[in-house]
Design an enzyme around this catalytic site. Structure first.
Site, PDB file in Angstrom:
ATOM      1  N   LEU A 390       0.794  -1.228   0.000  1.00 21.38           N
ATOM      2  CA  LEU A 390       0.000   0.000   0.000  1.00 21.38           C
ATOM      3  C   LEU A 390       0.826   1.277   0.000  1.00 21.38           C
ATOM      4  O   LEU A 390       0.320   2.336   0.349  1.00 21.38           O
ATOM      5  CB  LEU A 390      -0.958   0.031   1.210  1.00 21.38           C
ATOM      6  CG  LEU A 390      -1.841  -1.191   1.434  1.00 21.38           C
ATOM      7  CD1 LEU A 390      -2.683  -1.006   2.679  1.00 21.38           C
ATOM      8  CD2 LEU A 390      -2.743  -1.447   0.235  1.00 21.38           C
ATOM      9  N   CYS A 391       2.089   1.229  -0.422  1.00 23.28           N
ATOM     10  CA  CYS A 391       2.909   2.444  -0.456  1.00 23.28           C
ATOM     11  C   CYS A 391       2.972   3.129   0.899  1.00 23.28           C
ATOM     12  O   CYS A 391       2.949   4.355   0.974  1.00 23.28           O
ATOM     13  CB  CYS A 391       2.359   3.434  -1.486  1.00 23.28           C
ATOM     14  SG  CYS A 391       3.118   3.270  -3.084  1.00 23.28           S
ATOM     15  N   ASN A 392       2.972   2.354   1.940  1.00 31.70           N
ATOM     16  CA  ASN A 392       3.059   2.967   3.267  1.00 31.70           C
ATOM     17  C   ASN A 392       3.981   2.121   4.142  1.00 31.70           C
ATOM     18  O   ASN A 392       3.514   1.377   5.010  1.00 31.70           O
ATOM     19  CB  ASN A 392       1.658   3.101   3.881  1.00 31.70           C
ATOM     20  CG  ASN A 392       1.669   4.031   5.075  1.00 31.70           C
ATOM     21  OD1 ASN A 392       2.397   3.795   6.039  1.00 31.70           O
ATOM     22  ND2 ASN A 392       0.892   5.088   5.021  1.00 31.70           N
TER      23      ASN A 392
END
Ligand SMILES: *Cc1c(COP(=O)(O)O)cnc(C)c1O
Length: 793
Positions: A390-392
């Site tokens: 999730l790009c986190n």
């Protein structure tokens, strides 16, 4: 429609539902639970934009022509309109158009690094990857793992910065779990003499942001306009005018940002100074996109009212999704969902929580469900969710309790962002599922999603499927006569239709698999990656056949192709080097399921024209190089003796085998659920085995193949063909995906047999059907034939 804000949540939902059904055909059957902003496939928006484009001529700015002046005027208007959308007083703020939020972040980083002693950078754990990346340009950086650390650091006045320029950055809303972070940090950090960068990209798709209070406003605010309006694809950086000095050390200048440049003998330039945005918008602005914002702002307002209204609506949906998922239980009362909610947030409280639920699933035994399986099933059911990292990075690591060494180990073992790897490693999840709601989401979406989870992932009774019964072989008939080869199929071109081996033909099997199986593949002309049916279902319509009399592989297409140069193409079965593009001219190796292979590409333009017309992607035919053993089997399928089994273009193993009994059993299950039976060809096996015809239907043994370890093929006419036959080792069960939903006859997608398989044949979180085989021991080849008897052990 100005009474939108007076509607209560249910009325508003009904209004959105009605609008979706009547105005947005693309949203009619799909359930969108992610990429909330991009679901605005707005007929009205495109109509408004198109009307504007038809009525007006917009020229490139920076000239005196009428068309040019018109563009300049429009861009100025939109800039002002956007500032007002965020209650930002144009006396105090300016807005710089950028490609996306990331470009806005990078612009700030590029400017701050030019300060004499660089800059100190602090960022919150919940930061998006694009914010984390800024640390690479900072002299010193610090990741704040807890809110408490931020609070303490603010109290202490930020002395960690060693008198450098300091910048603190954080997301207004986590793009992982939707937690909304305290907005008052901006003003408080600022009061201690440091700069702040607020990443509002996630927040703004479902919440307003007001910059009206100058004491509280961040110095820099970045956002993605497409996350609010769906279209156009633009971002913005809003800069406080009294913080603009910090950006002015940026070195680069481009067309549009300077008033004068002296070159040749002397080097000097004067940066534009009337407005801040003029200094940072390099080159020609994306004027048509900016002008489209005008339509976007007005259609968004007409359709949804205010961001405040969207916020209320989505919060109401999220609360329902959260509490439903939270209360789901398996038959044995174990919870189904592990939800990653921040302890500081509460669903229903819009200051602390956005309309996003991040979670993982467990089975009734408490084991994690692979998100890859969830994705496959969601795909079949037309539900759009996001899974993975999730790009986190910080949020994921802390929620999943992953330590740096685990992340590195997972990376070494092949885990990549966006790859199709399993995300449960050593019994621990490495990613999560995210369901986020947007302006267009409705209660129906939420309910569809909850019933989807209940249907596939709630074990109503105690652990059911793991205990797949091992059938006992029938005692009356001699073991050797119980099973025989019903059909043999090769797939000369990877992912295209199969070719049935004629009756009474002895077919050679080598360690790589059946002769002529996956000798060819079709590659994308740009990337050289082998195409697969999963992404290109039409490959099923390409029907290769082996013509030994003529020495040709012939390829036809099952449907008429308007743009094809011919109705059939063929290539010699012999690997005639003159047919191929010379090796010196093909620089990119072919990529087959992640492996690099030096495939030879056919030069004849008619071949690629035919295939391109059939598949609607630019592509070429390639052949596996002779004598190449570059590809090897995945470790989990290697036989005990053969550490290094070679493969051609087949995905996983040399030979795939299924049983007629299992196909029959599955079809009974499908029909019992009201579905349509599926032919054996769906499973794309090389060998279909069947039981002796004297065994009555109903007494046959489905899924008996799960229990095999070896499979010996014997001949009745031993005297005639003493060498034929051979022994195969069973390497393991075959894991299935939603490619099974492609009807091999029509290339159309359907739900079965995958949906029924997922309910009846799922164990260890995976869906199984058929077994992988390889020649056992040191056999270099053998022959098989339809009708051969099989002895299993
Ligand atoms: C989407 C997102 C970004 C990146 O935005 P782009 O427009 O893709 O550059 C950054 N931060 C957050 C919180 C986001 O949600």
């Amino acid at each position: 429609m100005d009474n939108l804000s007076n509607m209560d949540a249910t009325q508003y939902d009904a209004y959105i539902e009605h609008t979706r059904q009547t105005e947005y055909p693309m949203l009619k059957d799909a359930t969108y639970l992610d990429h909330a902003g991009t679901t605005l496939y707005s007929k009205s928006l495109l109509e408004a934009f198109s009307a504007d484009m038809m009525a007006n001529l917009y020229g490139n700015p920076h000239s005196a022509s009428q068309a040019s002046q018109r563009s300049t005027q429009q861009v100025q208007d939109v800039r002002l309109q956007l500032l007002r959308f965020f209650d930002a007083d144009p006396d105090d703020f300016d807005l710089i158009f950028v490609a996306n939020a990331t470009a806005g972040i990078k612009l700030v980083a590029d400017a701050l690094r030019e300060h004499d002693s660089g800059f100190w950078y602090g960022y919150h754990r919940d930061a998006h990857t694009s914010l984390v990346g800024m640390r690479e340009l900072a002299r010193e950086h610090r990741c704040f793992v807890e809110d408490r650390e931020v609070e303490e650091w603010i109290e202490r006045g930020g002395q960690d910065t060693h008198n450098r320029l300091g910048l603190f950055a954080y997301p207004a809303q986590s793009n992982m779990n939707g937690r909304r972070l305290p907005l008052d940090w901006c003003g408080r950090v600022r009061s201690k003499g440091m700069l702040t960068l607020l990443d509002a990209a996630a927040l703004l798709s479902t919440s307003p942001l007001s910059l009206a209070n100058l004491d509280m406003a961040p110095d820099f605010t970045v956002l993605s306009l497409y996350k609010i309006f769906g279209f156009p694809d633009l971002g913005a950086l809003i800069v406080r005018k009294d913080a603009a000095w910090a950006l002015q050390k940026r070195k680069y200048f481009g067309g549009g940002t300077v008033d004068m440049v002296v070159s040749l003998k002397e080097q000097w330039h004067a940066v534009k100074s009337a407005h801040i945005h003029e200094q940072f918008e390099d080159g020609t602005l994306p004027i048509h996109s900016i002008i489209a914002l005008k339509s976007a702002l007005s259609v968004h307002h007409n359709l949804f009212g205010t961001l405040e209204r969207i916020s209320e609506h989505t919060s109401f949906l999220a609360e329902r999704l959260y509490s439903s998922l939270q209360s789901l239980r398996h038959g044995n009362d174990e919870p189904v969902c592990q939800i990653y909610k921040d302890s500081a947030s509460t669903y229903g409280n819009r200051t602390t929580q956005g309309p996003v639920v991040a979670f993982n699933l467990r089975n009734s035994k408490g084991q994690w469900v692979s998100n890859l399986e969830v994705e496959k099933l969601a795909h079949v059911r037309n539900i759009n969710i996001r899974t993975g990292g999730l790009c986190n990075p910080g949020g994921i690591q802390s929620a999943l309790n992953l330590s740096p060494w685990q992340m590195k180990e997972n990376f070494s073992s092949g885990q990549r962002c966006g790859s199709e790897n399993d995300d449960v490693v050593n019994g621990q999840p490495t990613g999560m599922i995210r369901a986020s709601m947007g302006a267009m989401s409705t209660l129906k979406d939420v309910d569809t999603f909850i019933s989807f989870i209940s249907e596939f992932f709630v074990d109503a009774t105690a652990p059911p499927i793991d205990a797949i019964d091992s059938p006992i072989l029938s005692a009356e008939i001699p073991a050797s006569e119980q099973l025989h080869i019903e059909s043999l199929t090769v797939y000369p071109i990877k992912s295209c239709a199969g070719w049935q081996i004629p009756q009474n033909t002895f077919w050679e099997v080598r360690p790589q698999g059946l002769a002529w199986d996956r000798q060819w593949c079709i590659i994308h002309s740009g990337t050289s990656a082998a195409l697969s049916q999963k992404k290109h279902p039409r490959m099923a319509l390409l029907r290769p056949s082996l013509d030994f009399a003529a020495g040709l592989l012939r390829i036809t297409c099952a449907v008429w192709l308007k743009d094809a140069p011919c109705t059939e193409i063929s290539v010699p079965l012999s690997a005639d080097p003159r047919c191929f593009i010379p090796e010196s001219k093909t620089s990119t190796p072919t990529n087959v399921c992640g492996d690099s292979v030096a495939a030879r590409i056919y030069a004849d333009p008619t071949i690629s024209a035919f295939l391109t017309a059939a598949l609607d992607v630019p592509c070429q035919l390639a052949r596996f190089p002779t004598n190449s053993t570059l590809r090897h089997m995945k470790p989990h399928l290697r036989g005990a003796g053969d550490q290094d089994m070679p493969l051609h273009f087949s995905n996983e193993s040399p030979v795939l085998c299924i049983s007629r009994m299992s196909v029959n059993a599955l079809n009974r299950d499908i029909k019992a659920r009201g579905g349509t039976a599926t032919p054996a060809s769906t499973f794309r096996a090389n060998i279909v085995v069947a039981q002796h015809p004297s065994i009555l239907p109903g007494t046959e043994m489905p899924y008996v193949e799960d229990t095999w370890t070896y499979l010996s093929i014997s001949k009745k006419e031993k005297a005639i063909e003493p060498n034929k036959g051979g022994k195969f080792e069973v390497l393991g069960k075959c894991r299935r995906c939603h490619m099974l939903c492609i009807d091999q006859r029509t290339a159309e997608k359907r739900q079965e047999p995958f949906v029924t398989l997922a309910k009846t044949r799922r164990s260890e979180g995976k869906v199984w059907f058929g077994v992988h085989l390889a020649l056992s021991g040191k056999q270099s080849k053998t022959w098989v034939r339809v009708g051969d008897e099989i002895v299993v052990s």
